[in-house]
Every structure is written in C-alpha cells, then in structure tokens.
Write an enzyme that holds these catalytic residues in place. Structure first.
Site, PDB file in Angstrom:
ATOM      1  N   GLU A 127       0.829  -1.212   0.000  1.00  0.00           N
ATOM      2  CA  GLU A 127       0.000   0.000   0.000  1.00  0.00           C
ATOM      3  C   GLU A 127       0.855   1.250   0.000  1.00  0.00           C
ATOM      4  O   GLU A 127       1.913   1.282   0.604  1.00  0.00           O
ATOM      5  CB  GLU A 127      -0.848   0.044   1.271  1.00  0.00           C
ATOM      6  CG  GLU A 127      -1.804  -1.098   1.396  1.00  0.00           C
ATOM      7  CD  GLU A 127      -2.590  -1.004   2.702  1.00  0.00           C
ATOM      8  OE1 GLU A 127      -3.277  -1.967   3.008  1.00  0.00           O
ATOM      9  OE2 GLU A 127      -2.493   0.031   3.386  1.00  0.00           O
ATOM     10  N   CYS A 148       3.196   8.422   1.482  1.00  0.00           N
ATOM     11  CA  CYS A 148       3.565   7.536   2.587  1.00  0.00           C
ATOM     12  C   CYS A 148       3.879   6.165   1.973  1.00  0.00           C
ATOM     13  O   CYS A 148       3.020   5.540   1.356  1.00  0.00           O
ATOM     14  CB  CYS A 148       2.410   7.463   3.577  1.00  0.00           C
ATOM     15  SG  CYS A 148       2.752   6.383   4.950  1.00  0.00           S
ATOM     16  N   CYS A 162      -1.783  -2.165  14.975  1.00  0.00           N
ATOM     17  CA  CYS A 162      -1.473  -1.934  13.553  1.00  0.00           C
ATOM     18  C   CYS A 162      -1.941  -3.086  12.669  1.00  0.00           C
ATOM     19  O   CYS A 162      -1.750  -4.256  13.005  1.00  0.00           O
ATOM     20  CB  CYS A 162       0.034  -1.747  13.420  1.00  0.00           C
ATOM     21  SG  CYS A 162       0.596  -1.662  11.729  1.00  0.00           S
ATOM     22  N   CYS A 376      -1.859   2.012   8.007  1.00  0.00           N
ATOM     23  CA  CYS A 376      -1.137   1.145   7.080  1.00  0.00           C
ATOM     24  C   CYS A 376      -1.553  -0.314   7.208  1.00  0.00           C
ATOM     25  O   CYS A 376      -1.802  -0.816   8.280  1.00  0.00           O
ATOM     26  CB  CYS A 376       0.362   1.309   7.248  1.00  0.00           C
ATOM     27  SG  CYS A 376       0.998   0.762   8.829  1.00  0.00           S
TER      28      CYS A 376
END
Ligand code: SF4
Length: 396
Positions: A127, A148, A162, A376
């Site tokens: 990603e 990013c 995460c 993320c």
C-alpha cells in the site's frame, strides 16, 4: 576463403564484433555479480550504471541518458530509450528488468487522501498513501503533496494497534520497489510528489540496506530529486539502526513512533520495546541528534484508555525536552478486527494542551483518510480477506 571459416578465424583472433559483444556482456555481468547488484535497473546508483555502461563498451554519457529515461521521462521499457544504440538497448534488456508495480485498487477519501494498492512481480500486495497538504506533516508547506511509502510486505514487529503486522512478515521490498511507489503514484494521480514519509507497511530500518539505496535514488538530482529534508524515515524503535542511520551522511529526517511514554505502555502495545526498552531507544536518539544536529519528531498515536492519560502527556513532554523533539499526535484510525479506539475530542485536546503548556512544539493531526482505512496495512488485509471470503469483509 569460405565466409564461415573467416568468421571463425576472426572470432578466434578476437576481432569479431560478435566476440567483442559477448566479451563485454560477460564483463558487465561479472561486474554485476561481483558487486551483488540487482538486475532491476531502478535499483542501481548512478556510478553503478556508469560502470555497467563502461563494461558494455559505451561512453560515459550513456549513464546520464539512461538515468534521464528512467527518472525524468519515466520510460517503462528499454525500447523507449531511442537515443541509445539499439544493440546497447538489447544488451540492457537481456541483463536488466524494470520490475513490476501494477495498480490493483485506489480509494479516494473525502479529504482527498488517496490510498493505492499495488501488486508486485511476485504477486505481493503493498500500500501507498497520497496525502494532501497538511501542516502536521514533516516538511510540509501548504502546497506540498506527501507520499507515505511501504518498505516491507507485511511486518514482523507486531505492534498491537497496527493492521500491517496482523498477517506477519513476508519479505523486504527491493530498492526499485520502494522508488517505484513514487513513480507509480505520480503516474496514476497526475500529482507531483515533493514530500516523502516512510511510514507505510513495514519497519523501514529493518530493511536498512535497501532503504538507504532507495533514498539515495529518491534524493539524487539525477533520480527523483526530492530534497533530503523532505524525506522522513519513521521507526518503531530499532535502536542499533538509529545509530547506524546517524552515521549516514544523508540529512534526512527521523521520526520515532513512540506511542507510549513509559516501558509499561510501550511493552503493552509495541513488542519491540522488550528488545530495546525506552531508555535504550532514547539514548540512540541522543546519539542521532548529536550527529545530525537536527530536530527529530515523536509520532504518538492516541489510543483511548491506553496511552492518553495526563501522566503520559507529562512524560512525553519530558522526553521531548531532552531531545528538543517535536510531537505529532495522531488520533487512532480504527482497524477492523482490533479492539482499540480513538479518545474523545476533549481528551485529544487536553493531551495537546499539556504538551504545549510545557513549551513543546506539538501538533494534533487532523483527520486524513479515516474514511478510507488509511492506517497502514488495512487495504491489503481487506483485499486478501475478500479473496478468501467476500462475506468477511466490512462493507466500504
Ligand atoms: S506500526 Fe510499523 S513497526 Fe509496528 S507493526 Fe505496524 S508497520 Fe510494523
């Protein structure tokens, strides 16, 4: 003399063009192998491109021509490099490839943050997020576009909040796969990127060699040409690699994903803290600051009832003073399947005010991408879950 015989004799006497070509190709391949260089052309530094061109028997100016095709004209094949001799193009095509980065999905949010899901040559998914201008992002002015970037497929560090670590670690990204995220996002979005943060999937400092190689290409005037002060590497706390980065000549920025002001809180949500505790991490930061004479940033994701107390805010202020660090507060982006949530608006503001009252330069990042799962790893997880069982995926 029969033609076949004379060609054979010329070959033996080493003045045959075919022989010369084979010899040069062999030299170039030997060079690449001896240096353990990648066969992805966009992983090479300019001096390596130059040495490789020389061994193919080409003049030194070919190096600049190749770099120009790769990073300014954004060629996607050697065939496009029309000012190179066709034989040289063929030799390059035999020895190198461009890698693959294919867009699978793009999600755009209401605030114009866009998230790209890319497929690589081995079918891995990564990603990349394009973030509109924000004063809370490093080096951003109001007209800056920030990307990013991911540095690994998955992540081995397993931070509890995460999405990237949920399915474990697959592999490090190669330098060209890191660089290509910028090229692909610029191509897909039509935007010119001028700020890079390494805060996507993976722990950047765990892929140190490839990261540094990629940053050199991103930073170089012959490469992407983004200034070092507009490149920020973020780490969850790999203390030895922070020291190693401090010894690199690059003047890039460093952000520490702190997310807790005590060992107790960090131990709870960031397993890396068991290996390098808070004091070990802060000492490595002392060293970084002493070498770079540069301000670092603490990233702090505010998680409800985990790390958002007044006491934590006071301790963060103390750590920040020690290092003259800025603090970037980020309200938690909900991850589907994880139990954490963001604190109330009042709690976020209170945390910020404690820092500011103690003279710390702190910002509270306003919403960017909450509605597109910008934390993320989420889009990749969603895509893989959808492939396995479409009913398991939360509705978009
Ligand atoms: S926060 Fe960073 S280091 Fe921690 S699991 Fe996610 S990607 Fe890995």
């Amino acid at each position: 003399m029969p033609a076949k015989l004379s060609l054979g004799r010329a070959f033996l006497q080493k003045n045959c063009p075919l022989f010369t070509r084979l010899l040069r190709t062999r030299n170039a391949v030997k060079f690449l192998m001896s240096q353990k260089l990648s066969t992805e052309i966009k992983s090479l530094q300019l001096e390596e491109l130059g040495e490789m061109a020389r061994r193919f028997g080409e003049p030194v100016y070919r190096t600049r021509q190749i770099a120009d095709w790769l990073y300014r004209k954004r060629a996607q094949s050697f065939d496009e490099m029309t000012d190179l001799p066709s034989e040289f193009r063929n030799q390059l095509a035999e020895q190198f490839d461009f890698g693959k980065i294919e867009m699978v999905r793009v999600l755009g949010s209401r605030d114009a943050t866009r998230k790209f899901l890319f497929r690589l040559s081995d079918e891995s998914l990564i990603e990349t997020v394009l973030i509109p201008a924000s004063p809370a992002l490093y080096g951003s002015r109001s007209d800056r576009r920030t990307i990013c970037i991911s540095t690994q497929v998955g992540c081995a560090y397993g931070c509890k909040f995460c999405a990237s670590g949920l399915e474990g670690f697959s592999r490090n990204l190669k330098p060209n796969e890191i660089v290509d995220q910028i090229i692909a996002v610029e191509r897909e979005s039509g935007e010119k990127i001028d700020n890079v943060v390494f805060m996507g999937m993976g722990e950047p400092l765990a892929n140190f060699k490839n990261l540094i190689r990629a940053i050199r290409i991103i930073n170089a005037p012959w490469g992407i040409g983004i200034g070092a002060r507009h490149i920020t590497v973020s780490t969850s706390g790999l203390a030895p690699q922070i020291r190693k980065l401090a010894d690199e000549p690059l003047q890039i920025r460093l952000a520490i994903s702190l997310h807790g002001a005590t060992d107790e809180v960090r131990d709870r949500i960031m397993p890396i803290n068991h290996r390098y505790n808070l004091e070990t991490l802060l000492s490595a930061c002392d060293y970084y600051v002493s070498r770079k004479k540069q301000r670092l940033t603490f990233e702090y994701i505010l998680i409800d009832s985990v790390n958002d107390s007044d006491e934590q805010a006071g301790l963060i202020a103390r750590h920040s003073k020690r290092l003259s660090a800025k603090v970037n507060l980020i309200p938690y982006n909900t991850v589907y399947g994880l139990p954490w949530s963001r604190p109330s608006w009042n709690r976020q503001e209170k945390f910020l005010s404690i820092l500011r009252d103690r003279g710390i330069a702190a910002t509270l990042r306003r919403e960017k991408g909450h509605d597109i799962d910008a934390a993320c790893g989420q889009l990749r997880l969603q895509n893989e879950a959808r492939a396995r069982n479409p009913n398991l995926v939360k509705p978009e």
